[in-house]
Design an enzyme around this catalytic site. Structure first.
Site, mmCIF file in Angstrom:
data_model
loop_
_atom_site.group_PDB
_atom_site.id
_atom_site.type_symbol
_atom_site.label_atom_id
_atom_site.label_comp_id
_atom_site.label_asym_id
_atom_site.label_seq_id
_atom_site.Cartn_x
_atom_site.Cartn_y
_atom_site.Cartn_z
ATOM 1 N N ARG A 193 25.436 -2.490 -2.597
ATOM 2 C CA ARG A 193 26.409 -3.360 -1.943
ATOM 3 C C ARG A 193 25.723 -4.407 -1.074
ATOM 4 N NH1 ARG A 193 28.368 1.871 -1.794
ATOM 5 N NH2 ARG A 193 30.398 2.236 -2.770
ATOM 6 N N ASP A 211 35.038 6.338 1.245
ATOM 7 C CA ASP A 211 34.019 7.395 1.196
ATOM 8 C C ASP A 211 34.571 8.702 1.758
ATOM 9 O OD1 ASP A 211 31.492 5.436 0.795
ATOM 10 O OD2 ASP A 211 32.821 4.630 2.318
ATOM 11 N N ARG A 250 36.888 10.342 -0.703
ATOM 12 C CA ARG A 250 36.048 10.947 -1.751
ATOM 13 C C ARG A 250 35.423 12.244 -1.248
ATOM 14 N NH1 ARG A 250 33.071 5.238 -3.381
ATOM 15 N NH2 ARG A 250 34.482 4.643 -5.095
ATOM 16 N N HIS A 259 29.219 1.656 4.598
ATOM 17 C CA HIS A 259 29.883 1.949 3.327
ATOM 18 C C HIS A 259 28.860 1.620 2.250
ATOM 19 C CE1 HIS A 259 32.629 2.114 0.013
ATOM 20 N NE2 HIS A 259 32.605 0.811 -0.186
#
Length: 317
Positions: free
Chosen positions: A91, A151, A154, A178
């Site tokens: 990212r 996250d 998850r 993140h």
């Protein structure tokens, strides 16, 4: 007290933007939704497609494509615009291009007279939330990144699957970036109120060695999805809708959003994912957890990576 108007503008009608819009419509979160995209025909097409299903929704919603002038009286502006993460790409590697896009968009929004709350869902979200704040001139509390909400869900899902327990009965957070340096806060993870380390002693479905395996699985989840379908969007769509709902309904909800640190956890001067109280003004306050030394060290490492990236950006000034 709920916001009565509940107008939300979503900027960027790619997979993420439309998934956020779809989630908000299905949950009855908004009653006035505007889609903005550099490709105006794409935004118009998405609005027409979404309109086709509103008679099956929870309430009547005004949906349309529009321009930045629509941001003037919006309660929330959600920004998803930017280039997508490619297979094998982190990212943070998206930062240069997306920072320029973010700065340009925020200036357009602020020129409209916008006086609401920004929710940033573009990657790398922690860095781009910082850029949006700098470009906006708003108080840091009114610029909220999606942070580690995805996250965290998850994380709860993986643990719930392992234990065969409803994920809504599991509480715990991922904090920090993140991304690849995110930190699982096992020291504050509970199952039905019982700390996870106590739970391990009494349950044969989970061992201490499983904790690192589960943490790694959460961290690598996006790569797994991108390798298979080229993008992730449903999970972040529902996570972003949850944040918008907390803002519009003035919920005072604790969510792991990307918030501006001012000494919490021994860090300051940047945005990152931490449990925060979210209401109609954005981030009301940060909940500072008493994390264990190993988690604190990992969090500092995560923050340092973000700080190193921010120091190289034009938006830091």
């Amino acid at each position: 007290m709920k916001v009565t108007n509940r107008k939300v503008v979503v900027i960027g009608t790619g997979f993420v933007g439309t998934s956020i819009a779809y989630s908000m419509i299905n949950q009855g979160i908004v009653n006035d939704l505007v889609l903005i995209d550099v490709n105006k025909e794409k935004a118009e097409g998405e609005a027409l497609d979404l309109l086709d299903g509103i008679s099956w929704g929870q309430e009547n919603i005004n949906i349309k494509a529009g321009g930045y002038e629509e941001c003037k009286d919006a309660n929330v502006v959600v920004i998803t615009a930017g280039i997508n993460q490619q297979p094998g790409q982190t990212r943070l590697e998206l930062v240069d291009t997306n920072a320029k896009i973010m700065k340009s968009i925020v200036h357009e929004v602020m020129n409209s007279g916008f006086d609401g709350v920004f929710v940033i869902a573009s990657n790398p979200v922690d860095v781009l939330t910082y850029c949006a704040w700098k470009a906006s001139g708003l108080p840091a509390s009114r610029v909220v990144g999606t942070g580690t909400t995805l996250d965290t869900t998850r994380f709860r899902k993986e643990l719930a699957t392992k234990l065969e327990i409803d994920p809504r009965s599991i509480h715990g957070y991922i904090i920090g970036e993140h991304g690849d340096s995110e930190v699982a806060v096992w020291s504050h993870t509970t199952v039905g109120g019982k700390p996870i380390l106590e739970f391990i002693v009494q349950n044969n479905r989970l061992e201490v060695a499983d904790l690192q395996i589960l943490s790694d699985k959460v961290k690598n989840a996006a790569y797994e999805i991108i390798d298979r379908k080229k993008a992730t969007y449903y999970g972040i769509g529902m996570s972003t809708a949850r944040i918008v709902k907390a803002i519009l309904n003035n919920e005072q909800a604790v969510l792991p959003v990307s918030a501006y640190l001012e000494g919490q956890y021994g860090e300051e001067g940047l945005f990152t994912g931490v449990p925060s109280v979210v209401n109609q003004t954005g981030v009301r306050e940060i909940i500072e957890l008493n994390i264990d030394p190993q988690e604190r060290q990992a969090f500092k490492k995560s923050v340092k990576q973000l700080r190193d990236v921010i120091e190289k950006l034009e938006c830091k000034d």
